[in-house]
Design a protein around this motif. Sequence first.
Motif, mmCIF file in Angstrom:
data_model
loop_
_atom_site.group_PDB
_atom_site.id
_atom_site.type_symbol
_atom_site.label_atom_id
_atom_site.label_comp_id
_atom_site.label_asym_id
_atom_site.label_seq_id
_atom_site.Cartn_x
_atom_site.Cartn_y
_atom_site.Cartn_z
ATOM 1 N N MET A 193 0.823 -1.207 0.000
ATOM 2 C CA MET A 193 0.000 0.000 0.000
ATOM 3 C C MET A 193 0.859 1.260 0.000
ATOM 4 N N GLU A 194 1.963 1.255 0.771
ATOM 5 C CA GLU A 194 2.837 2.430 0.861
ATOM 6 C C GLU A 194 3.495 2.761 -0.482
ATOM 7 N N ILE A 195 3.832 1.723 -1.254
ATOM 8 C CA ILE A 195 4.437 1.951 -2.574
ATOM 9 C C ILE A 195 3.496 2.787 -3.443
ATOM 10 N N TRP A 196 2.228 2.410 -3.468
ATOM 11 C CA TRP A 196 1.259 3.125 -4.303
ATOM 12 C C TRP A 196 0.854 4.454 -3.681
ATOM 13 N N TYR A 197 0.861 4.523 -2.364
ATOM 14 C CA TYR A 197 0.486 5.759 -1.663
ATOM 15 C C TYR A 197 1.445 6.897 -2.035
ATOM 16 N N THR A 198 2.739 6.594 -2.074
ATOM 17 C CA THR A 198 3.716 7.623 -2.448
ATOM 18 C C THR A 198 3.733 7.867 -3.953
ATOM 19 N N THR A 199 3.485 6.807 -4.735
ATOM 20 C CA THR A 199 3.533 6.921 -6.192
ATOM 21 C C THR A 199 2.405 7.803 -6.734
ATOM 22 N N VAL A 200 1.310 7.897 -6.009
ATOM 23 C CA VAL A 200 0.183 8.720 -6.444
ATOM 24 C C VAL A 200 0.552 10.201 -6.487
ATOM 25 N N THR A 201 1.393 10.659 -5.559
ATOM 26 C CA THR A 201 1.664 12.100 -5.434
ATOM 27 C C THR A 201 3.101 12.519 -5.744
ATOM 28 N N SER A 253 -10.129 15.322 -15.080
ATOM 29 C CA SER A 253 -10.411 13.913 -14.785
ATOM 30 C C SER A 253 -9.227 13.259 -14.085
ATOM 31 N N GLY A 254 -7.999 13.598 -14.516
ATOM 32 C CA GLY A 254 -6.798 13.058 -13.870
ATOM 33 C C GLY A 254 -6.686 13.533 -12.434
ATOM 34 N N CYS A 255 -7.105 14.771 -12.187
ATOM 35 C CA CYS A 255 -7.084 15.330 -10.828
ATOM 36 C C CYS A 255 -8.061 14.583 -9.922
ATOM 37 N N ILE A 256 -9.260 14.292 -10.431
ATOM 38 C CA ILE A 256 -10.263 13.574 -9.638
ATOM 39 C C ILE A 256 -9.798 12.143 -9.355
ATOM 40 N N ILE A 257 -9.163 11.516 -10.348
ATOM 41 C CA ILE A 257 -8.643 10.150 -10.154
ATOM 42 C C ILE A 257 -7.544 10.152 -9.096
ATOM 43 N N GLN A 258 -6.620 11.129 -9.183
ATOM 44 C CA GLN A 258 -5.551 11.236 -8.190
ATOM 45 C C GLN A 258 -6.127 11.460 -6.799
ATOM 46 N N PHE A 259 -7.090 12.351 -6.717
ATOM 47 C CA PHE A 259 -7.764 12.641 -5.443
ATOM 48 C C PHE A 259 -8.400 11.373 -4.879
ATOM 49 N N TYR A 260 -9.104 10.614 -5.735
ATOM 50 C CA TYR A 260 -9.791 9.393 -5.290
ATOM 51 C C TYR A 260 -8.800 8.340 -4.803
ATOM 52 N N VAL A 261 -7.787 8.039 -5.610
ATOM 53 C CA VAL A 261 -6.829 6.982 -5.259
ATOM 54 C C VAL A 261 -6.041 7.361 -4.012
ATOM 55 N N PHE A 262 -5.641 8.626 -3.906
ATOM 56 C CA PHE A 262 -4.865 9.064 -2.739
ATOM 57 C C PHE A 262 -5.661 8.876 -1.446
ATOM 58 N N PHE A 263 -6.903 9.312 -1.444
ATOM 59 C CA PHE A 263 -7.697 9.205 -0.222
ATOM 60 C C PHE A 263 -8.132 7.769 0.065
ATOM 61 N N CYS A 264 -8.301 6.968 -0.975
ATOM 62 C CA CYS A 264 -8.587 5.540 -0.764
ATOM 63 C C CYS A 264 -7.421 4.858 -0.068
ATOM 64 N N LEU A 265 -6.213 5.130 -0.552
ATOM 65 C CA LEU A 265 -5.025 4.528 0.045
ATOM 66 C C LEU A 265 -4.765 5.081 1.450
ATOM 67 N N GLY A 266 -5.069 6.363 1.665
ATOM 68 C CA GLY A 266 -4.932 6.941 2.997
ATOM 69 C C GLY A 266 -5.879 6.286 3.990
ATOM 70 N N THR A 267 -7.110 6.035 3.547
ATOM 71 C CA THR A 267 -8.082 5.344 4.393
ATOM 72 C C THR A 267 -7.641 3.914 4.666
ATOM 73 N N THR A 268 -7.125 3.245 3.629
ATOM 74 C CA THR A 268 -6.617 1.877 3.794
ATOM 75 C C THR A 268 -5.469 1.838 4.791
ATOM 76 N N GLU A 269 -4.606 2.861 4.765
ATOM 77 C CA GLU A 269 -3.500 2.926 5.726
ATOM 78 C C GLU A 269 -4.030 3.031 7.155
ATOM 79 N N CYS A 270 -5.041 3.868 7.364
ATOM 80 C CA CYS A 270 -5.651 3.976 8.704
ATOM 81 C C CYS A 270 -6.175 2.615 9.155
#
Length: 313
Positions: free
Chosen positions: A70-78, A96-113
């Motif tokens: 999860m951490e690999i993708w969490y950092t790769t998003v931003t 659209s790319g901004c919304i996708i980045q926003f979605y994936v970043f917060f999904c991975l952040g929630t998964t980290e929690c």
Amino acid sequence: MDARNQSAVAEFILLGFNSLRRWQAFLFFTFFLLAYALTITANATIIATVWKDNRLHTPMYFFLSNFSFMEIWYTTVTVPKMLSSFMVERTTISVSGCIIQFYVFFCLGTTECMFLGVMAYDRYIAICYPLRYSTLMNKKVCTQLAVGSWVSGFIGHLPLTISTTQFFFCGPNKINHFFCDLAPVLNLSCTDTSVSEMIFFTFAWVIILCSFLLTMVSYCYIISTICRMPSTIGRQQAFSTCASHLIVVIIFYSTVTFMYVRPTVHYIFQADKVVSVFYCVVTPLLNPVIYNLRNKEVKEALRRVLCSRRRLN
């Protein structure tokens, strides 16, 4: 004038750290590039080591390898987009790319929690109920906890993301951040964002605070059990491990709480960019070191893997 009668924005400009001088930008670029490379390398090494060494096929390392993935993708998003902002004069991203980045970043952040809570619970069972550990944390339970963490992370943010796609952006199109964070994006919308703000604010409160409480309650029980251990050396080793884990937990939760458990009207974008660096770059860099590479079992397993490769060569 009706916002819908104005021309729609096709892309955003990420300002990043645009106020830095050239030599400062070079230093920041070098630091972030090294941090990103080390984060990817360390987490990939942990995943490979756990997969290769049968002795690490335990619940704790199963969760840690998921966490590393999860951490690999969490950092790769931003981080790659942030690095590009130091090299080019203008960094752009489509709506659209901004919304996708926003979605994936917060999904991975929630998964980290979720995983931080799950790993704390796993250590609580292991230390407080050692005789029942293998029964309580069997393969089926571990799989359910891991899948639940991933699924809840990616499904939880769908309502907010869907509502974000309905926003109309008519200008300006400059995001005062190095990635598409919630507050800067909402700030550019020409339509009412109050419902989306309420959804996100409520979701952030529930996820961040509940997972933090679960993590801290687990560690309180762990520390209470450690204090009753008869062996002084055992207590010192256990406290050393818990202290390291708690440092990472406190850094992560203090920064994300500061960023997201407050109304967007209180956001100060310049300060928020600095705070974002901690949970986007610093914490993912510390996690593999503290959770894994300081661990004696992982270091021995890594040594065995490297020795076996040398023999094969």
